[in-house]
Design an enzyme around this catalytic site. Structure first.
Site, short mmCIF file in Angstrom:
data_model
loop_
_atom_site.label_atom_id
_atom_site.label_comp_id
_atom_site.label_asym_id
_atom_site.label_seq_id
_atom_site.Cartn_x
_atom_site.Cartn_y
_atom_site.Cartn_z
N HIS A 118 1.58 55.84 82.85
CA HIS A 118 0.63 54.89 82.25
C HIS A 118 1.31 53.61 81.76
O HIS A 118 0.63 52.64 81.42
CB HIS A 118 -0.12 55.53 81.08
N HIS A 129 -4.71 62.07 85.53
CA HIS A 129 -5.13 60.71 85.16
C HIS A 129 -4.61 59.68 86.16
O HIS A 129 -3.55 59.88 86.75
CB HIS A 129 -4.60 60.36 83.76
N1 Q9C Z 1 -10.18 62.49 76.09
C1 Q9C Z 1 -0.71 61.70 80.65
O1 Q9C Z 1 -1.23 62.70 81.12
N2 Q9C Z 1 -5.75 60.49 75.49
N3 Q9C Z 1 -1.33 60.94 79.73
C2 Q9C Z 1 -6.88 60.74 76.30
C3 Q9C Z 1 -8.87 62.14 76.59
C4 Q9C Z 1 -4.58 60.04 76.20
C5 Q9C Z 1 -2.64 61.25 79.24
C6 Q9C Z 1 -8.09 61.28 75.61
C7 Q9C Z 1 -4.32 60.80 77.47
C8 Q9C Z 1 -3.05 60.34 78.14
C9 Q9C Z 1 0.67 61.32 81.05
ZN ZN Z 2 -2.34 62.95 82.77
#
Ligand code: Q9C
Ligand code: ZN
Length: 394
Positions: free
Chosen positions: A180, A244
């Site tokens: 990200h 994601h």
């Molecule tokens: N309802 C990775 O998997 N919060 N990042 C999301 C979801 C952040 C995920 C809330 C999620 C980041 C590397």
């Molecule tokens: Zn993720």
């Protein structure tokens, strides 16, 4: 298979994140890493090795020096300015609707960069409320990236000495994750984009140049240096399997024709504003960014079929990569507490994913570096990783 792992990556441990409006225990926890490490160590098929150090230079080919300096200094400034000792979290972002007119926006952003106020910088250099900077974050993020770079180095060495038609793979078991993070923005638990830095490292350097860059002792006080441009040495395919969308990796390479970026991800979901199939890259990079958004009700069979189609698709075949980097997120699992495809329920699917990565795009065996990204259902993380790696080894 060799697994690159460092306990330094465990020290980054924010207490909480803001999730659905309230403070929740930080999901991207050190226990994720130790669970996978212990699981792999309990078999005799994996050798756990420490990372070496390839300096800041490869990181600065992807991230701006002002952003790196921010990550290094933000926590101390935050505490000096009276911030909570849990760490830095933004309170206000330069949202497009907040910026009255473009000239003004530019001026404000320049002011935020120059002016020492860490609250302005926090919003400028971070896009969400789940990416806390603690006193241990920079060190862990730096070592996490060095673990991926060490994986690249070992992969090139193993590939140079391997007999044909034997799969060559290495696994960088690192955290914090990376996909990200953009060139000057952190978010989604990510600070340094480990896969993007590794891809650029593979594009920039021959094996001998990698060897000469390697230093034994990790020093965190590297001077900021100008990094010269280089002619491309290899074609790199990035396959992003995290649940994601890897908005950071996409944005870093959006205008480039190498690496080729392919992402399969759940939609609609975090990070909400990227990952559509019409985002195909621009300029020279047009056609080298492939997004496969999948419904949250995707089944095991549907997931595998989508993966097969894109890996054996025209673009991937024509690209004919020399090396593959896998952004290995295990948050596709139906039980994942913050993500997951609701009907992806079979561990065998992970074995098949590994097998497809080995056999994709014809018979030519490509060296593959697996780099750990997300995955939050700690009880089965080790099983998922083992299945992917065993499926790859065949
Ligand atoms: N309802 C990775 O998997 N919060 N990042 C999301 C979801 C952040 C995920 C809330 C999620 C980041 C590397
Ligand atoms: Zn993720």
């Amino acid at each position: 298979m060799e697994v690159i792992y460092s306990e330094e990556c465990l020290k980054h441990a924010p207490k909480y994140e803001i999730l659905s409006g309230s403070a929740k225990p930080y999901f991207e926890s050190p226990q994720r890493l130790t669970a996978i490490k212990n699981h792999l160590a309990s078999t005799d098929r994996y050798a756990i090795l420490p990372p070496a150090d390839y300096t800041l230079a490869p990181i600065l080919r992807v991230h701006t020096s002002e952003f790196v300096e921010y990550l290094q200094t933000a926590y101390n400034k935050w505490v000096e300015q009276g911030g909570d000792s849990q760490g830095v979290l933004p309170e206000c972002f330069p949202h497009p609707k907040l910026l009255a007119e473009l000239g003004g926006a530019k001026a404000w952003i320049e002011t935020a960069k120059r002016d020492g106020n860490v609250l302005a910088k926090a919003g400028l250099y971070c896009f969400d409320m789940s990416t806390t900077i603690t006193g241990d974050t920079w060190n862990a993020a730096y070592i996490s990236c060095q673990a991926a770079l060490t994986g690249v180095h070992r992969l090139l060495q193993l590939d140079a000495s391997s007999s044909a038609n034997k799969p060559v793979g290495v696994y960088a078991l690192c955290r914090p994750p990376g996909h990200h993070a953009g060139e000057d923005v952190c978010g989604g638990y990510c600070y340094i984009n480990n896969v993007a830095v590794s891809a650029q490292f593979l594009i920039d350097y021959e094996l001998e140049q990698v060897e000469s860059l390697r230093i034994k002792d990790v020093s965190l006080a590297h001077p900021v240096v100008e990094v010269e441009k280089r002619t491309p040495k290899r074609k790199v395919l990035i396959l992003d399997l995290d649940y994601h969308h890897g908005n950071g990796t996409q944005s870093i390479f959006y205008t480039k024709s190498n690496p080729l970026y392919i992402s399969l991800h759940g939609t609609p979901d975090y990070p909400w504003f990227t990952g559509a199939s019409h985002e195909r890259g621009s300029g020279e990079g047009e056609g080298y960014n492939i997004n496969i958004p999948l419904s949250k009700s995707t089944t095991d069979a549907e997931y595998l079929s989508a993966l097969h189609d894109v890996l054996d698709g025209e673009t991937a075949l024509a690209f004919n990569a020399d090396v593959v980097l896998v952004s290995l997120g295990l948050d596709t699992w139906h039980m994942d507490p913050i993500a997951g495809f609701q009907r992806l329920k079979s561990l065998e699917t992970y074995w098949r994913m590994g097998e497809m990565i080995r056999t994709c795009a014809g018979t030519k065996h490509r060296p593959v570096l697996f780099v750990q990204e997300g995955g939050y259902w700690i009880g089965q993380l080790g099983d998922m990783v083992e299945n992917v790696l065993d499926g790859f080894l065949g």
